[in-house]
Design an enzyme around this catalytic site. Structure first.
Site, short mmCIF file in Angstrom:
data_model
loop_
_atom_site.label_atom_id
_atom_site.label_comp_id
_atom_site.label_asym_id
_atom_site.label_seq_id
_atom_site.Cartn_x
_atom_site.Cartn_y
_atom_site.Cartn_z
CG ASP A 1 -1.69 1.21 1.47
OD1 ASP A 1 -2.30 1.68 0.50
OD2 ASP A 1 -1.69 1.73 2.60
CG ASP B 1 -1.85 7.48 0.67
OD1 ASP B 1 -1.23 8.56 0.60
OD2 ASP B 1 -2.52 7.01 -0.26
CG ASP C 1 -2.38 2.34 6.56
OD1 ASP C 1 -3.08 3.21 7.12
OD2 ASP C 1 -2.45 2.14 5.33
#
EC number: 3.1.3.-
Length: 455
Positions: A16, A18, A313
């Site tokens: 991922d 961000d 996250d």
């Protein structure tokens, strides 16, 4: 299942973007996100200007793992069995007496099996990442405002306005059109909001590539914003690091949807083009699905079942769907593990040089990865004992999901970047302790015998 996990055993390593590869300066990015939404509510929807005023103390409300009941305006912290550990109405915390009357020891009415709870609902919203958290504070303050305005209003209908604020700031064309507040400000001063990738991480990515791993970048950010972030954190040649880049991936749907529901699309000047019947070669694509991606990975590796690990996250968008739908290994980036470091080393009296200050220097947010005084630990909480019995400690629902769906959990990619690729991590599993998969250390509250302060 093997007790250990090693990157050397993986054929494909996916990321991922961000808050995973790209770390944000949270005390700066959180107020920017909050202001982006609050300005829209005030200017376009007629909300009170008081929403624009945020004190440093207000940020203590932010805590990952909260559920917002969209109808009654209550925020809830859930135990692993679905009972309510703490709750607030707007920003106002419920006393133990009010909490017991409202929720008792029953499962929360919307609590389902993990599979059902992973999906967003028209009835509730889970806050599980740092893009979302400023919105939690804003929603709580909206509830305060509406409750006061309408003499104790009991049901709420503000969510459509929040969605409109998100759309205004993050819609696909917003970056190109300089629409809203968020993108123009990030473009103006990326160094204020973003952390460059440390050299150790860049070297580690090249090491993975040189070891023959296929590298993926799968982000729900649009291609233009993705490019700005990656050029800033990795350099202008960042595309050399990744075999496949997928933007506007619309996770978790990327993992859960059928190929016919979410085909891959090519891009031309950051505009999405025609839908592809399958994914035939590496490159940069938009939208898509894990099924077609995995078919391509089989071709690229020459293996019938290539082993994929994905770093992310968000439990909702990354970890749960990648494990549940695609059976990938998953590495959770959990900045709350960095919060433990912060409690030892943080010096709040330190201030920023004046030349770094800019348009949004408002009151600094507390580090969002540190424990909230209002909500307590992200991982564990105490349940009030009955008369003459001691309080008992219970795992939160968020903590339970970490050990259920993550292979391991780490504070940042930097934390493992200097380890050899064949390093054997102890994985989370039912045969290991609940803290086995945390690297380099479990959270302090799970590793110590200290009694938590009672609610």
């Amino acid at each position: 299942m093997a007790q250990h996990f090693s990157l050397a055993a993986c054929d494909v390593v996916g990321f991922d973007l961000d808050h995973t590869l790209c770390r944000y300066n949270l005390p700066e990015s959180a107020p920017l996100i909050y202001n982006s939404f609050a300005q829209f509510l005030v200017k376009e929807k007629g909300y009170d200007k008081e929403l624009l005023n945020v004190t440093p103390e207000d940020w203590d409300f932010c805590c990952k793992g909260l559920a917002l009941d969209l109808e009654d305006g209550n925020f809830l912290k859930l135990a692993n069995n679905g009972t309510v550990l703490r709750a607030s109405h707007g920003t106002k915390m419920m006393t133990p007496e009010v909490l017991a009357e409202a929720y008792g020891k029953k499962e929360w009415k919307h609590f389902l099996s993990d599979t059902g709870m992973a999906c967003r609902s028209g009835k509730y919203y889970f806050y599980d990442n740092y893009f979302d958290l400023p919105g939690a504070l804003l929603c709580a303050r909206v509830v305060d405002y509406l409750t006061k305005l309408n003499n104790g209003q009991k049901t709420f209908d503000f969510w459509k306005d929040i969605v409109a604020a998100i759309q205004h700031n993050y819609k696909m064309s917003a970056f190109k059109e300089n629409c809203g507040i968020y993108f123009p400000e990030i473009k103006r001063d990326p160094g204020r909001y973003l952390h460059s990738c440390p050299e150790s991480v860049k070297k580690w990515l090249r090491q993975l590539k040189n070891a023959g791993k296929i590298l993926l970048l799968i982000t729900s950010s649009h291609s233009d914003y993705c490019r700005l972030l990656c050029e800033y954190i990795l350099g202008n040649d960042f595309t050399d690091l990744f075999d496949i880049v997928i933007t506007n991936a619309l996770k978790p749907g990327f993992f859960s949807h059928l190929p016919s529901q979410r085909p891959f699309r090519t891009l031309e000047n950051d505009e999405e083009q025609e839908a592809l019947p399958s994914l035939d070669k590496p490159g940069w694509y938009s939208q898509g699905n894990a099924v077609h991606l995995y078919e391509l990975l089989k071709k690229m590796t020459g293996k019938p079942e290539p082993k994929v690990v994905y770093f992310g996250d968000s439990m909702h968008s990354d970890i749960f769907p990648a494990r549940h739908y695609s059976n990938w290994e998953t590495v959770l980036i959990l900045e709350e593990l960095r919060g433990d470091e912060g409690t030892r080393s943080q010096r709040p009296e330190e201030s920023e040089p004046l030349e770094k200050k800019g348009k949004y220097e408002g009151p600094k947010a507390k580090p969002l990865n540190t424990s909230s005084k209002k909500w307590g630990s992200f991982f564990i909480d105490s349940v009030l004992g009955l008369e003459n019995t001691e309080d008992s400690l219970v795992y939160t629902w968020s903590c339970k999901r970490i050990s259920t769906y993550s292979t391991i959990a780490i504070p940042s990619i930097e934390a493992i970047a200097e380890l050899p690729l064949d390093y054997k991590f102890t994985r989370f599993s039912s045969s290991n302790s609940k803290t086995a998969g945390y690297y380099p250390n479990p959270p302090l509250v799970l590793s110590s015998d200290e009694t938590l302060i009672s609610k």
